[in-house]
Motif scaffolding. Structure first.
Motif, PDB file in Angstrom:
ATOM      1  N   LEU A  17       0.833  -1.111  -0.255  1.00 21.73           N
ATOM      2  CA  LEU A  17      -0.029  -0.047   0.138  1.00 21.73           C
ATOM      3  C   LEU A  17       0.721   1.254   0.069  1.00 21.73           C
ATOM      4  O   LEU A  17       0.476   2.449  -0.468  1.00 21.73           O
ATOM      5  CB  LEU A  17      -1.083  -0.023   1.181  1.00 21.73           C
ATOM      6  N   LEU A  18       2.203   1.345   0.408  1.00 20.89           N
ATOM      7  CA  LEU A  18       2.917   2.408   0.843  1.00 20.89           C
ATOM      8  C   LEU A  18       3.449   2.786  -0.850  1.00 20.89           C
ATOM      9  O   LEU A  18       3.629   3.967  -0.995  1.00 20.89           O
ATOM     10  CB  LEU A  18       4.162   2.108   1.465  1.00 20.89           C
ATOM     11  N   ILE A  19       3.361   1.850  -1.693  1.00 21.69           N
ATOM     12  CA  ILE A  19       3.627   2.216  -3.011  1.00 21.69           C
ATOM     13  C   ILE A  19       2.454   2.307  -4.068  1.00 21.69           C
ATOM     14  O   ILE A  19       2.499   3.084  -4.803  1.00 21.69           O
ATOM     15  CB  ILE A  19       4.599   1.104  -3.783  1.00 21.69           C
ATOM     16  N   LEU A  20       1.284   1.391  -3.681  1.00 23.32           N
ATOM     17  CA  LEU A  20       0.419   1.548  -4.452  1.00 23.32           C
ATOM     18  C   LEU A  20      -0.585   2.863  -4.348  1.00 23.32           C
ATOM     19  O   LEU A  20      -0.972   3.452  -5.385  1.00 23.32           O
ATOM     20  CB  LEU A  20      -0.793   0.439  -4.113  1.00 23.32           C
ATOM     21  N   VAL A  21      -0.499   3.189  -2.998  1.00 24.09           N
ATOM     22  CA  VAL A  21      -1.570   4.722  -2.851  1.00 24.09           C
ATOM     23  C   VAL A  21      -0.767   5.796  -3.468  1.00 24.09           C
ATOM     24  O   VAL A  21      -1.556   6.415  -4.148  1.00 24.09           O
ATOM     25  CB  VAL A  21      -1.700   4.784  -1.366  1.00 24.09           C
ATOM     26  N   PRO A  22       0.707   5.719  -3.397  1.00 26.79           N
ATOM     27  CA  PRO A  22       1.273   7.005  -4.204  1.00 26.79           C
ATOM     28  C   PRO A  22       1.203   6.960  -5.656  1.00 26.79           C
ATOM     29  O   PRO A  22       1.032   7.947  -6.366  1.00 26.79           O
ATOM     30  CB  PRO A  22       2.623   7.079  -3.806  1.00 26.79           C
ATOM     31  N   ALA A  23       1.021   5.697  -6.263  1.00 26.00           N
ATOM     32  CA  ALA A  23       0.867   5.576  -7.785  1.00 26.00           C
ATOM     33  C   ALA A  23      -0.547   5.937  -8.178  1.00 26.00           C
ATOM     34  O   ALA A  23      -0.473   6.572  -9.143  1.00 26.00           O
ATOM     35  CB  ALA A  23       1.106   4.037  -8.166  1.00 26.00           C
ATOM     36  N   LEU A  24      -1.486   5.500  -7.232  1.00 30.00           N
ATOM     37  CA  LEU A  24      -2.827   5.993  -7.692  1.00 30.00           C
ATOM     38  C   LEU A  24      -2.950   7.606  -7.338  1.00 30.00           C
ATOM     39  O   LEU A  24      -3.848   8.044  -8.152  1.00 30.00           O
ATOM     40  CB  LEU A  24      -3.657   5.177  -6.634  1.00 30.00           C
TER      41      LEU A  24
ATOM     42  N   LEU B 237       7.699   9.084  -3.966  1.00 26.42           N
ATOM     43  CA  LEU B 237       6.586   8.843  -5.253  1.00 26.42           C
ATOM     44  C   LEU B 237       5.928   9.996  -5.014  1.00 26.42           C
ATOM     45  O   LEU B 237       4.936   9.664  -5.934  1.00 26.42           O
ATOM     46  CB  LEU B 237       6.061   7.431  -4.743  1.00 26.42           C
ATOM     47  N   GLY B 238       5.865  11.171  -4.497  1.00 32.53           N
ATOM     48  CA  GLY B 238       5.231  12.196  -4.867  1.00 32.53           C
ATOM     49  C   GLY B 238       3.929  12.125  -4.202  1.00 32.53           C
ATOM     50  O   GLY B 238       2.726  12.726  -4.888  1.00 32.53           O
ATOM     51  N   SER B 239       3.826  11.714  -3.000  1.00 29.65           N
ATOM     52  CA  SER B 239       2.259  11.480  -2.360  1.00 29.65           C
ATOM     53  C   SER B 239       2.357  12.053  -0.989  1.00 29.65           C
ATOM     54  O   SER B 239       3.016  11.513   0.017  1.00 29.65           O
ATOM     55  CB  SER B 239       1.870  10.198  -2.481  1.00 29.65           C
ATOM     56  N   TRP B 240       1.369  12.946  -0.692  1.00 25.18           N
ATOM     57  CA  TRP B 240       1.094  13.425   0.981  1.00 25.18           C
ATOM     58  C   TRP B 240       0.146  12.257   1.325  1.00 25.18           C
ATOM     59  O   TRP B 240       0.528  12.012   2.641  1.00 25.18           O
ATOM     60  CB  TRP B 240       0.507  14.899   1.137  1.00 25.18           C
ATOM     61  N   TYR B 241      -0.839  11.508   0.761  1.00 26.54           N
ATOM     62  CA  TYR B 241      -1.651  10.839   1.372  1.00 26.54           C
ATOM     63  C   TYR B 241      -0.765   9.401   1.914  1.00 26.54           C
ATOM     64  O   TYR B 241      -1.163   8.755   2.821  1.00 26.54           O
ATOM     65  CB  TYR B 241      -2.782  10.118   0.342  1.00 26.54           C
ATOM     66  N   GLY B 242       0.051   9.019   0.713  1.00 24.29           N
ATOM     67  CA  GLY B 242       0.611   7.781   1.136  1.00 24.29           C
ATOM     68  C   GLY B 242       1.311   7.888   2.742  1.00 24.29           C
ATOM     69  O   GLY B 242       1.620   6.928   3.160  1.00 24.29           O
ATOM     70  N   LEU B 243       1.722   9.156   3.098  1.00 29.59           N
ATOM     71  CA  LEU B 243       2.198   9.289   4.530  1.00 29.59           C
ATOM     72  C   LEU B 243       1.523   9.037   5.446  1.00 29.59           C
ATOM     73  O   LEU B 243       1.786   8.481   6.617  1.00 29.59           O
ATOM     74  CB  LEU B 243       2.640  10.579   4.540  1.00 29.59           C
ATOM     75  N   LEU B 244       0.271   8.796   5.482  1.00 31.35           N
ATOM     76  CA  LEU B 244      -0.767   8.184   6.404  1.00 31.35           C
ATOM     77  C   LEU B 244      -0.552   6.950   6.709  1.00 31.35           C
ATOM     78  O   LEU B 244      -0.737   6.387   8.020  1.00 31.35           O
ATOM     79  CB  LEU B 244      -2.371   8.511   5.970  1.00 31.35           C
ATOM     80  N   LEU B 245       0.040   6.076   5.746  1.00 34.49           N
ATOM     81  CA  LEU B 245       0.228   4.605   6.049  1.00 34.49           C
ATOM     82  C   LEU B 245       1.393   4.450   6.786  1.00 34.49           C
ATOM     83  O   LEU B 245       1.774   3.163   7.312  1.00 34.49           O
ATOM     84  CB  LEU B 245       0.362   3.930   4.563  1.00 34.49           C
ATOM     85  N   VAL B 246       2.425   5.317   6.907  1.00 26.39           N
ATOM     86  CA  VAL B 246       3.475   5.407   7.750  1.00 26.39           C
ATOM     87  C   VAL B 246       3.175   4.976   9.218  1.00 26.39           C
ATOM     88  O   VAL B 246       4.003   4.264   9.971  1.00 26.39           O
ATOM     89  CB  VAL B 246       4.527   6.397   7.593  1.00 26.39           C
ATOM     90  N   ILE B 247       2.018   5.698   9.824  1.00 23.39           N
ATOM     91  CA  ILE B 247       1.463   5.247  11.078  1.00 23.39           C
ATOM     92  C   ILE B 247       1.372   3.960  11.313  1.00 23.39           C
ATOM     93  O   ILE B 247       1.710   3.368  12.355  1.00 23.39           O
ATOM     94  CB  ILE B 247       0.269   6.346  11.411  1.00 23.39           C
ATOM     95  N   PRO B 248       0.480   3.215  10.665  1.00 23.15           N
ATOM     96  CA  PRO B 248       0.149   1.841  10.847  1.00 23.15           C
ATOM     97  C   PRO B 248       1.381   0.927  10.542  1.00 23.15           C
ATOM     98  O   PRO B 248       1.809  -0.035  11.153  1.00 23.15           O
ATOM     99  CB  PRO B 248      -1.035   1.613  10.046  1.00 23.15           C
TER     100      PRO B 248
END
Length: 226
Positions: A91-98, A176-187
């Motif tokens: 997901l850390l890669i998939l979410v930034p790609a999306l 990968l250019g995503s702020w939203y992907g940072l949310l996954l760093v917490i879990p």
């Protein structure tokens, strides 16, 4: 045997990098994704250079590192933990790609480059961990003749490889250019803590001298914090 280990190592790397490229560029649905290309280049170069070095310096470590992931874990608790970790890494890669595909974020180029620097820093920490501890395995286990390592990064925190991984995980969505992907760093950080706490219970039972080492090196993951 050395030739066989090298071949198996680079076959595993090739398979992983093909999967990584697909995970970056298929969801992004574009090859015009410079952040994806730069991250892929940085990650690929880092893992290949480290493998080349340790195939010469410590082939035993490389052999131990070939076994990793939920399937290879012997402890049931670690199988569960690694399953969650594997999902979150994807997901850390998939979410930034999306994110790139649908334009959810606008991350400055300098921040993306800083993310790649964090990834390299994470690999650098891992390199010094491998240099210090030849018994570093991809699974939670204790070898017959394994002893406590207290030098290098192990003199700073008890789980420095996870510290390096945390740096990488923090850098990946930014690279990968995503702020939203940072949310996954917490879990992801929570799963790392779950894994290291479970690992420590195992090491206290199986590795002589580990309780004393815990008293000497107080912090687990982040110096002065945790």
């Amino acid at each position: 045997m050395a030739h066989s280990l090298g071949r198996r190592s680079f076959e595993a790397i090739a398979q992983f990098l093909i999967f990584l490229a697909a995970l970056i560029f298929l969801p992004a649905w574009s090859l015009r994704y410079w952040q994806g290309w730069l991250f892929f280049a940085v990650f690929s170069a880092s893992i290949i250079l480290m493998t080349v070095y340790f195939l010469k310096a410590d082939p035993g470590l490389v052999g131990r590192r070939l076994k990793a992931g939920p399937v290879d874990e012997k402890l049931k608790s670690q199988k569960r933990i690694q399953t969650f970790a594997s999902i979150l890494i994807v997901l850390l890669i998939l979410v930034p790609a999306l994110d790139h595909r649908f334009g959810w974020s606008s991350v400055p180029a300098i921040v993306s480059i800083a993310g790649d620097v964090l990834v390299v820093a994470g690999f650098a920490v891992t390199f010094f961990v491998f240099r210090a501890n030849s018994y570093t395995s991809g699974t939670v286990e204790v070898a017959k003749d394994q002893t406590i390592v207290t030098t290098g990064p192990y003199g700073i925190v008890r789980h420095p490889m996870y510290s390096g991984a945390l740096l990488m995980f923090l850098g990946m969505p930014l690279a990968l250019g995503s702020w939203y992907g940072l949310l996954l760093v917490i879990p992801m950080a929570a799963v790392l803590v779950w894994r290291l706490q479970d690992e420590e219970r195992y090491l206290e039972r199986e590795l002589p001298g580990y309780p004393e080492y815990r008293q000497k090196v107080r912090h687990r993951l982040v110096p002065g914090v945790y």
